[in-house]
Design an enzyme around this catalytic site. Sequence first.
Site, PDB file in Angstrom:
ATOM      1  N   THR A   1      44.589  39.540  43.133  1.00  0.00           N
ATOM      2  CA  THR A   1      44.359  38.299  43.867  1.00  0.00           C
ATOM      3  C   THR A   1      43.241  37.509  43.185  1.00  0.00           C
ATOM      4  OG1 THR A   1      43.916  37.371  46.068  1.00  0.00           O
ATOM      5  CG2 THR A   1      42.628  39.289  45.429  1.00  0.00           C
TER       6      THR A   1
ATOM      7  N   TYR B   1      24.264  41.537  48.476  1.00  0.00           N
ATOM      8  CA  TYR B   1      25.179  40.912  47.518  1.00  0.00           C
ATOM      9  C   TYR B   1      24.421  40.367  46.311  1.00  0.00           C
ATOM     10  CZ  TYR B   1      28.603  37.749  45.459  1.00  0.00           C
ATOM     11  OH  TYR B   1      29.429  37.104  44.578  1.00  0.00           O
TER      12      TYR B   1
END
Length: 309
Positions: free
Chosen positions: A27, A178
């Site tokens: 994806t 992150y």
Amino acid sequence: MEYMGGRKFEGKEQAEGKVMIITGANTGIGKETARELAKRGAKVYLACRDIDKCEEAREEIVLESKNKYVYCRKCDLSSQESIRTFVRRFKNEQDRLDILINNAGVMRCPQSFTKEGLELQLGVNHMGHFLLTCQLLDLLKKSQPSRVITVSSIAHTRGTINKGDLNSKAKYDPADAYSQSKLANVLFSKELAERLKGTGVTSNCLHPGVVDTELFRHMGFFKSKTASLFVRPLMWPFVKTARQGAQTTLFAALDESLTQVSGKYFKECAEYPVAPQGDDDAMAKWLWAVSERWTQASRDWDREPDQKL
């Protein structure tokens, strides 16, 4: 949106006979990268966690590219056993590797952990790719000139490596975790380039831009109906499509001028400076040593860690 989508890789380089691995290729940016490399004749391995989605992506890519040499292989970066199994199978099937693209990632997810107990964003975005790369170094060296490309993010500029709580056990903030993982990508790429000097293997990292992909699925903003109706349409012209987001990866993978370029950071198909914390040699060596210990990757590398913990 097309105008605002950033620079396009205009190179005409072909990739016949080259073998490439792309993580997270079912994806988003990874899929678009795989699509273009298949069109240029490469043998492309889609290394993915979800094998069913991987097979769907493969079928689409093969039909469009007319290239049958596109393969789906299970590789769950949250499991070191899965990574090692993927590498063993790959080495049984191929005797060379020209380009490794460390693309897969997770972003701002709720606190969770890999099979080995690593915080998921650090474990997948950095540690998983660290182990995968170390396991494949012998083939990369054998196939030189070859390249390792790691997809980082501009989020590395907000990141710090928390040496006292690297695994975010004492305190977990999804955004901080992150940013730390993306800074780890930059430091890993830099240290890898240093260790690979003279081997014919290069290591570079990049920021793909702000791209509309499944990576944002854990962000509250994108799950909000209000934001979807009113705010997101206003942001739409400034957010790249996955195809646009793949352009700098393609540049790093294919551009002939980069054959001997290593240890650099790219965005918009050009070299850019990293944040100061991404240029910290001592931290890069410290992180490498920790990563070797946490992934047991030292057996895949022919040098001792530069710094003991």
